[in-house]
Design a protein around this motif. Structure first.
Motif, PDB file in Angstrom:
ATOM      1  N   ILE A   7       0.828  -1.219   0.000  1.00  0.00           N
ATOM      2  CA  ILE A   7       0.000   0.000   0.000  1.00  0.00           C
ATOM      3  C   ILE A   7       0.858   1.263   0.000  1.00  0.00           C
ATOM      4  N   PHE A  10       1.740   3.650  -3.040  1.00  0.00           N
ATOM      5  CA  PHE A  10       0.716   4.494  -3.669  1.00  0.00           C
ATOM      6  C   PHE A  10       0.577   5.868  -3.008  1.00  0.00           C
ATOM      7  N   PHE A  11       1.157   6.011  -1.816  1.00  0.00           N
ATOM      8  CA  PHE A  11       0.962   7.262  -1.077  1.00  0.00           C
ATOM      9  C   PHE A  11       2.305   7.905  -0.734  1.00  0.00           C
ATOM     10  N   PHE A  12       2.260   9.178  -0.433  1.00  0.00           N
ATOM     11  CA  PHE A  12       3.481   9.895  -0.058  1.00  0.00           C
ATOM     12  C   PHE A  12       3.692   9.826   1.439  1.00  0.00           C
ATOM     13  N   SER A  13       4.949   9.687   1.804  1.00  0.00           N
ATOM     14  CA  SER A  13       5.298   9.745   3.224  1.00  0.00           C
ATOM     15  C   SER A  13       5.350  11.223   3.607  1.00  0.00           C
ATOM     16  N   GLY A  14       4.644  11.605   4.622  1.00  0.00           N
ATOM     17  CA  GLY A  14       4.625  13.030   4.967  1.00  0.00           C
ATOM     18  C   GLY A  14       4.776  13.271   6.445  1.00  0.00           C
TER      19      GLY A  14
ATOM     20  N   LEU B  47      -4.390  -0.057   4.448  1.00  0.00           N
ATOM     21  CA  LEU B  47      -4.242   1.152   5.268  1.00  0.00           C
ATOM     22  C   LEU B  47      -5.599   1.515   5.857  1.00  0.00           C
ATOM     23  N   PHE B 125       3.555   8.637   8.781  1.00  0.00           N
ATOM     24  CA  PHE B 125       2.242   9.118   8.375  1.00  0.00           C
ATOM     25  C   PHE B 125       2.237   9.266   6.864  1.00  0.00           C
ATOM     26  N   LEU B 126       1.299   8.637   6.223  1.00  0.00           N
ATOM     27  CA  LEU B 126       1.209   8.725   4.767  1.00  0.00           C
ATOM     28  C   LEU B 126       0.200   9.800   4.377  1.00  0.00           C
ATOM     29  N   LYS B 127       0.589  10.585   3.371  1.00  0.00           N
ATOM     30  CA  LYS B 127      -0.310  11.636   2.919  1.00  0.00           C
ATOM     31  C   LYS B 127      -1.215  11.055   1.831  1.00  0.00           C
ATOM     32  N   ILE B 128      -2.484  11.107   2.082  1.00  0.00           N
ATOM     33  CA  ILE B 128      -3.437  10.583   1.103  1.00  0.00           C
ATOM     34  C   ILE B 128      -4.050  11.770   0.369  1.00  0.00           C
ATOM     35  N   MET B 131      -8.078  11.304  -4.132  1.00  0.00           N
ATOM     36  CA  MET B 131      -7.909  10.342  -5.212  1.00  0.00           C
ATOM     37  C   MET B 131      -9.067  10.463  -6.203  1.00  0.00           C
ATOM     38  N   TYR B 249      -8.004   1.446   2.746  1.00  0.00           N
ATOM     39  CA  TYR B 249      -7.392   1.520   1.414  1.00  0.00           C
ATOM     40  C   TYR B 249      -6.674   0.199   1.182  1.00  0.00           C
TER      41      TYR B 249
END
Lengths: 14, 256
Positions: A7, A10-14, B47, B125-128, B131, B249
Motif C-alpha cells: 500500500i 501508492f501514497f506519499f510519506s509526509g 491502510l 504518516f502517509l499523505k493521502i 484520489m 485503502y
C-alpha cells in the motif's frame, strides 16, 4: 501468477 | 486534557472490533475536532483511516493535541468489559501515561473505571491526496460481507468487475469457481437496501480475499458500504460513522 502490491507505494510519506 | 463521552460504548466497541485483527499498535490522535487514526496492517497491504469527529460524542473536549499510543488487543480487552449500552468516557491528561475509560450504566448506579497504559509508537504518516475514482458502488454492507465470505471459500483472490449497471464479484479457485452479480437497485422504503453504481470507466481489479474479510468486520458500523475503485490504484472501502468514518485503502493484486 498474481502479485500483491504494497500500500505504501501508492501514497506519499509526509 | 481529553474528555470524550460516548452516549453508548457500542460505537467504540464496533470500531475497535473492526480494526483489532488488522493492526496491533495504533496512535490515536486527539484534537479539538475529534479523534483520528492512521494505521497500516503488518503485511503493508491495507491502510486504515479512522475519524471519530467530535459530533460522534455526547460531550467532547480536547484542549491540546494529544497522541495516545494504544495496543489494540489490550484496548479491546478493556472495551469488552463494558456493556454496549453503557455511557463511555475517555479521559487523558495533556502528557498522559495512561488512558482512562469510564463505563456508566444508565439504569443503575454502576461505574466501572479502567486505566490503560500508553505506548510510544513510531509510525510513519502517509499523505493521502484526493484520489480520483473510475467507479463508486454503494451497497448494503451485510450483502458485501456475505459475498466476501462466500467467495473466500473458493479462492484467495477476489476479482471485482464493474460494467455499466452491474458489479460482478468473481472467484477462481483450484476446485471450482463462483461469481455473484449485483445490479443497481433502488428501494424507496428501505434506502439502506439500495445499490447505486456510478461508473466513469469499466473496472477489473483483483484483491486479496483475506484483506476483504478483515474489512467486512466493520459491517456492524453501518448499513451501507461505499466502494471506490480506480484502475491500478488502491480501492477505498468506507463505512460512515454518525459523524466521521472508518476507511480502508486496499492495494490491488497484479498479474506478475
Amino acid at each position: 501468477k498474481e502479485k500483491q502490491a504494497g500500500i505504501e507505494s501508492f501514497f506519499f510519506s509526509g | 486534557m481529553l474528555e470524550g463521552k460516548f452516549d453508548e460504548a457500542s460505537l467504540l466497541k464496533k470500531v475497535i472490533d473492526a480494526m483489532k485483527d488488522s493492526v496491533k499498535l495504533c496512535n490515536f490522535n486527539c484534537t479539538e475536532n475529534g479523534i483520528s487514526v492512521q494505521a497500516i496492517d503488518d503485511s503493508r497491504v491495507l491502510l486504515i483511516s479512522l475519524l471519530i469527529e467530535a459530533g460522534s460524542f455526547e460531550d467532547y473536549r480536547c484542549d491540546r493535541n494529544i497522541v495516545l499510543g494504544l495496543e489494540m488487543e489490550s484496548l479491546n480487552k478493556i472495551i469488552k468489559n463494558g456493556n454496549a449500552s453503557d455511557m463511555l468516557t475517555l479521559v487523558a491528561e495533556d502528557s498522559p501515561d495512561a488512558l482512562n475509560l469510564i463505563f456508566e450504566d444508565k439504569r443503575r448506579d454502576r461505574i466501572a473505571e479502567y486505566s490503560l497504559k500508553l505506548m510510544d509508537i513510531d509510525q510513519d504518516f502517509l499523505k493521502i491526496e484526493d484520489m480520483k475514482f473510475d467507479a463508486v458502488v454503494n451497497m448494503p454492507s451485510a450483502e458485501f460481507a456475505k459475498i466476501c465470505r462466500d467467495m473466500k471459500t473458493l479462492s484467495e483472490s477476489l476479482q471485482i468487475i464493474i460494467t455499466k449497471d452491474s458489479v460482478k464479484f468473481n472467484s477462481e479457485g483450484d476446485f471450482g469457481s463462483g461469481s455473484v452479480v449485483i445490479k443497481s437497485f433502488t428501494d424507496l422504503e428501505k434506502t439502506e437496501e439500495s445499490v447505486r453504481i456510478t461508473l466513469e470507466k469499466p473496472i477489473n481489479l483483483t484483491f486479496g480475499a483475506k484483506y476483504l474479510n478483515d474489512i467486512i468486520k466493520s459491517t456492524p458500523l453501518a448499513s451501507q458500504v461505499t466502494i471506490k475503485l480506480c484502475d491500478k490504484q488502491p480501492a477505498l472501502f468506507e463505512y460512515q460513522l454518525p459523524s466521521g468514518y472508518l476507511r480502508f485503502y486496499l492495494a490491488p493484486k497484479f498479474e506478475d
